[in-house]
Design a protein around this motif. Sequence first.
Motif, PDB file in Angstrom:
ATOM      1  N   PHE A 149       0.854  -1.176   0.000  1.00  0.00           N
ATOM      2  CA  PHE A 149       0.000   0.000   0.000  1.00  0.00           C
ATOM      3  C   PHE A 149       0.897   1.235   0.000  1.00  0.00           C
ATOM      4  O   PHE A 149       2.120   1.140   0.176  1.00  0.00           O
ATOM      5  CB  PHE A 149      -0.966   0.016   1.196  1.00  0.00           C
ATOM      6  CG  PHE A 149      -0.306   0.099   2.549  1.00  0.00           C
ATOM      7  CD1 PHE A 149       0.005   1.332   3.132  1.00  0.00           C
ATOM      8  CD2 PHE A 149       0.001  -1.057   3.255  1.00  0.00           C
ATOM      9  CE1 PHE A 149       0.608   1.406   4.376  1.00  0.00           C
ATOM     10  CE2 PHE A 149       0.616  -0.998   4.502  1.00  0.00           C
ATOM     11  CZ  PHE A 149       0.910   0.240   5.068  1.00  0.00           C
ATOM     12  N   VAL A 170      -8.388  -7.736   0.051  1.00  0.00           N
ATOM     13  CA  VAL A 170      -9.388  -6.675   0.113  1.00  0.00           C
ATOM     14  C   VAL A 170     -10.716  -7.260  -0.353  1.00  0.00           C
ATOM     15  O   VAL A 170     -10.881  -7.620  -1.520  1.00  0.00           O
ATOM     16  CB  VAL A 170      -8.978  -5.464  -0.756  1.00  0.00           C
ATOM     17  CG1 VAL A 170     -10.078  -4.408  -0.758  1.00  0.00           C
ATOM     18  CG2 VAL A 170      -7.675  -4.867  -0.242  1.00  0.00           C
ATOM     19  N   LEU A 191      -4.251   0.548  -1.708  1.00  0.00           N
ATOM     20  CA  LEU A 191      -4.712   1.612  -0.819  1.00  0.00           C
ATOM     21  C   LEU A 191      -3.693   2.746  -0.722  1.00  0.00           C
ATOM     22  O   LEU A 191      -2.474   2.506  -0.760  1.00  0.00           O
ATOM     23  CB  LEU A 191      -4.989   1.068   0.583  1.00  0.00           C
ATOM     24  CG  LEU A 191      -6.378   0.477   0.841  1.00  0.00           C
ATOM     25  CD1 LEU A 191      -6.634  -0.750  -0.012  1.00  0.00           C
ATOM     26  CD2 LEU A 191      -6.551   0.139   2.319  1.00  0.00           C
ATOM     27  N   TYR A 225      -2.895   5.791   1.940  1.00  0.00           N
ATOM     28  CA  TYR A 225      -3.078   6.540   3.180  1.00  0.00           C
ATOM     29  C   TYR A 225      -2.365   7.877   2.997  1.00  0.00           C
ATOM     30  O   TYR A 225      -1.180   7.903   2.657  1.00  0.00           O
ATOM     31  CB  TYR A 225      -2.463   5.807   4.370  1.00  0.00           C
ATOM     32  CG  TYR A 225      -3.130   4.497   4.731  1.00  0.00           C
ATOM     33  CD1 TYR A 225      -4.084   4.443   5.741  1.00  0.00           C
ATOM     34  CD2 TYR A 225      -2.803   3.312   4.080  1.00  0.00           C
ATOM     35  CE1 TYR A 225      -4.690   3.243   6.102  1.00  0.00           C
ATOM     36  CE2 TYR A 225      -3.404   2.106   4.422  1.00  0.00           C
ATOM     37  CZ  TYR A 225      -4.342   2.079   5.438  1.00  0.00           C
ATOM     38  OH  TYR A 225      -4.933   0.887   5.777  1.00  0.00           O
ATOM     39  N   LEU A 260      -7.960   8.723   2.901  1.00  0.00           N
ATOM     40  CA  LEU A 260      -7.697   7.335   2.525  1.00  0.00           C
ATOM     41  C   LEU A 260      -8.430   7.015   1.240  1.00  0.00           C
ATOM     42  O   LEU A 260      -9.630   7.267   1.110  1.00  0.00           O
ATOM     43  CB  LEU A 260      -8.160   6.375   3.632  1.00  0.00           C
ATOM     44  CG  LEU A 260      -8.141   4.877   3.305  1.00  0.00           C
ATOM     45  CD1 LEU A 260      -6.735   4.393   3.007  1.00  0.00           C
ATOM     46  CD2 LEU A 260      -8.747   4.078   4.462  1.00  0.00           C
ATOM     47  N   CYS A 261      -7.703   6.437   0.294  1.00  0.00           N
ATOM     48  CA  CYS A 261      -8.291   5.923  -0.950  1.00  0.00           C
ATOM     49  C   CYS A 261      -8.295   4.400  -0.869  1.00  0.00           C
ATOM     50  O   CYS A 261      -7.236   3.770  -0.855  1.00  0.00           O
ATOM     51  CB  CYS A 261      -7.478   6.375  -2.164  1.00  0.00           C
ATOM     52  SG  CYS A 261      -7.363   8.169  -2.351  1.00  0.00           S
ATOM     53  N   SER A 262      -9.488   3.829  -0.798  1.00  0.00           N
ATOM     54  CA  SER A 262      -9.638   2.388  -0.680  1.00  0.00           C
ATOM     55  C   SER A 262     -10.545   1.885  -1.798  1.00  0.00           C
ATOM     56  O   SER A 262     -10.958   2.649  -2.669  1.00  0.00           O
ATOM     57  CB  SER A 262     -10.218   2.047   0.699  1.00  0.00           C
ATOM     58  OG  SER A 262     -10.302   0.657   0.887  1.00  0.00           O
TER      59      SER A 262
END
Length: 390
Positions: free
Chosen positions: A75, A99, A199, A201, A210-212
């Motif tokens: 990540f 995920v 991901l 952070y 946060l990009c999830s």
Amino acid sequence: MKVQVCIIGGGPSGLLLSQLLHLKGIDTIVLEKHSREHVLARIRAGVLEHGFAALMREARCGERMDREGEIHEGFFIAHDGVMDRVDLHKHSGGSSVVVYGQTELTRDLYEARDRMDGKVVHDAADVTPHDLKSDAPYVTYRDGDRIVRVDCDFVIGADGFHGVSRKSIPKEILREHERVYPFGWLGVLSRTKPVSPELIYSRHERGFALCSLRSQVLSRYYIQVPLTDKVEDWSDEAFWDELKRRLPADVAASLITGPSIEKSIAPLRSFVAEPMRYGRLFLAGDAAHIVPPTGARGLNSAASDIYYLYHAMVDHYEKGDDAGLDDYSRKALARVWKAQRFSWWMTTMLHRFPDSGSYEAKLQETELEYLFSSEKALGSLAENYVGLPF
């Protein structure tokens, strides 16, 4: 009604334990106060430790997870306009995370319980444990105008932070440790292609982001907001504009936006209740501990509780060995506190605290500089992120 194990709470923890015990011939019932539709409407995190994924496979519930889940071997942490990658596979000795949305995981567990004719009662009102210190505990619940009694050997409290289970432990015995953070996460779910395959952070002077993702066509994004903010304060346009401000320019430029499917604000808290056993009652998951979502330890900490309880129950019924039950609280709390430490560290390193000044900001910068200059520091982060051993 008589069963061996009565489980209060029909979320993923309770369902997973019920499924695992059923496969070993141990009779269970799950009591859930909400409808199945309500449970499946909850939007939660979806980063699973490798140990959690293995437990799902052992429960014969991992087929769709393995087929549709995203294997992530790393990540990103964005800071000061740059992106540094944490190589989980390299620094953890070959491990990764999966995920896979908690809603889908819960759906898989429900379907597995249906296939095995598992006893799951929804809309169970006024659930109450009784005689927990005796050798014959029981649980009552209301079904319409009828009070139903469930006699059992053990009661599992997997009914969340606001559930009845923890409150059944006398106040003079229960010890609670808590930290409430002065901000929350505003989350948006959108049917858009994720901005990154892994991901991101992001630490930014305006606050954390946060990009999830849930899949290649379903994205989940978060920004740190004050606790005083309400969902109604944030239009979709305002959310996307603020998210872009907190990301590196090249990432922001490639962000695909769209209407929100779901939007909510979650306050952040750290919480641990001790002990996790009282007589024949055993707490698991959010009933006993909560972490901020930074680092994705919440559901994974619950999974370790279920792992310990599952093996302890099997030893009790198959071998007459109660060592695992007697040691459950100590063993579970030892891992819980390690997860608390990691989540606290990630949260303090990446968020902007309202009362912090230049000193704290410099410490955050230094922490990140040290992290990406040290193989051992990266190894510690990776070890915790993919999951410590059960």
